[in-house]
Design a protein around this motif. Structure first.
Motif, PDB file in Angstrom:
ATOM      1  N   ARG A   7       0.800  -1.215   0.000  1.00 50.17           N
ATOM      2  CA  ARG A   7       0.000   0.000   0.000  1.00 50.17           C
ATOM      3  C   ARG A   7       0.838   1.272   0.000  1.00 50.17           C
ATOM      4  N   ASP A  26      -4.835   3.633   8.091  1.00 50.33           N
ATOM      5  CA  ASP A  26      -5.644   4.833   8.268  1.00 50.33           C
ATOM      6  C   ASP A  26      -5.901   5.163   9.735  1.00 50.33           C
ATOM      7  N   HIS A  27      -5.381   4.354  10.635  1.00 53.49           N
ATOM      8  CA  HIS A  27      -5.541   4.578  12.076  1.00 53.49           C
ATOM      9  C   HIS A  27      -4.150   4.505  12.722  1.00 53.49           C
ATOM     10  N   SER A  31      -2.017   1.341  14.165  1.00 52.03           N
ATOM     11  CA  SER A  31      -0.854   0.902  13.400  1.00 52.03           C
ATOM     12  C   SER A  31       0.379   0.844  14.285  1.00 52.03           C
ATOM     13  N   TRP A  54      -1.310  12.729   9.611  1.00 50.94           N
ATOM     14  CA  TRP A  54      -0.729  11.387   9.526  1.00 50.94           C
ATOM     15  C   TRP A  54      -0.253  11.093   8.121  1.00 50.94           C
ATOM     16  N   VAL A  55      -1.090  11.338   7.115  1.00 49.35           N
ATOM     17  CA  VAL A  55      -0.718  11.096   5.729  1.00 49.35           C
ATOM     18  C   VAL A  55      -0.382  12.422   5.060  1.00 49.35           C
ATOM     19  N   ARG A  60       1.747   8.639   0.788  1.00 49.90           N
ATOM     20  CA  ARG A  60       2.507   8.043   1.882  1.00 49.90           C
ATOM     21  C   ARG A  60       3.446   6.960   1.360  1.00 49.90           C
TER      22      ARG A  60
END
Length: 294
Positions: A7, A26-27, A31, A54-55, A60
């Motif tokens: 990913r 996404d969390h 993660s 975060w992203v 990413r």
């Protein structure tokens, strides 16, 4: 780096791909907990970006790294302030512009000055897959028992096709035209790289006076490649190092001019504090008064 994850948005050339379906990307907190306390040397952490979030806006990068390289990557990402994508040993991109490895330290802003790479071109996944390619024998490896590869995969384009096919099935894939893979520029070209004698010649100093490659490697530019005789570096990065040390080279300093009034004021305040500390250190200290016996 040991491997790309499926990913990732910006695959590292030559590295295999490993499965990452178990990672809740996404969390971030979830993660970070993945693998925590499940074995010796397994830790989890959440590292938010300095400005929050975060992203990043430019996608990413999801990679599998060795335990020994985690500290350096963490430091560069939080304090480097110069890039979100790294290639060719320290060359970094901020999403729009490629910069050389940080060698010229900006004392006012307490970070390395950015030096744009001339004639830089970002090679995207779309560029590499412009001609149809199939995954062939390429497959995503499982992390358990993964040992990595000592050299770049010779059929990496097939692995890239495997990754591209996986992305097409994603919920909201980033277009391949926006998936950066590599940097194409004259500076890091293999034919232009120099060995240890190169930085010494550029700095006009004996080779034995260069920092020790084992104990002071951070005082030299990060190598762009490794040859039979050792690390190979870009002459442009070596020249940046030389111009930031005019006492050794006789070259004009490469440190920023600090034309910004805020930067000049920071330097003035720092100079006054340094003077005050030095003056205070030279003052004789009074002898402590011995305590009276009770």
């Amino acid at each position: 780096m040991a491997a790309n994850r499926l990913r990732t948005g910006h695959p590292v050339p030559g590295l295999p791909f490993t499965d990452d379906e178990r990672l809740p990307l996404d969390h971030p907190d979830a993660s970070g907990r993945t693998g925590r306390d499940q074995g010796e040397g397994l830790r989890g952490r959440t590292d938010p970006l300095p400005g929050g979030g975060w992203v990043p806006d430019h996608g990413r990068t999801v990679v599998l790294i060795t335990d020994g390289s985690g500290g350096g990557l963490h430091h560069d990402r939080l304090y480097g302030h110069t890039g979100v994508l790294y290639r060719h040993g320290g060359y970094r991109c901020d999403g729009t512009t490629w910069h050389r490895p940080g060698m010229v330290f900006d004392g006012a802003y307490e970070r390395y000055a950015v030096r744009p790479v001339q004639d830089a071109h970002t090679v995207t996944a779309a560029d590499l897959l412009v001609h149809p390619a199939g995954p062939g024998r390429a497959q995503a490896a499982a992390v358990a028992g993964f040992n990595g590869h000592q050299t770049a995969l010779p059929d990496w384009r097939a692995h890239l096709a495997l990754w591209a096919g996986h992305r097409r099935r994603a919920a909201d894939p980033r277009p391949l035209e926006e998936c950066a893979v590599d940097l194409k520029a004259p500076e890091p070209e293999p034919s232009r790289l120099v060995d240890r004698a190169g930085p010494a010649k550029i700095a006009n100093m004996p080779e034995e006076e260069l920092p020790h490659p084992r104990y002071a490697h951070r005082d030299l530019p990060e190598p762009q490649a490794r040859g039979a005789g050792g690390p190979l570096r870009s002459p442009s990065a070596a020249r940046d190092r030389a111009t930031s040390r005019p006492a050794h080279t006789g070259l004009p300093t490469g440190r920023p001019a600090h034309r910004n009034p805020y930067a000049r004021s920071v330097l003035r305040v720092r100079g006054r504090r340094t003077f005050a500390l030095q003056t205070d250190a030279r003052r004789p200290r009074p002898m402590p008064t011995p305590a009276r016996p009770r």
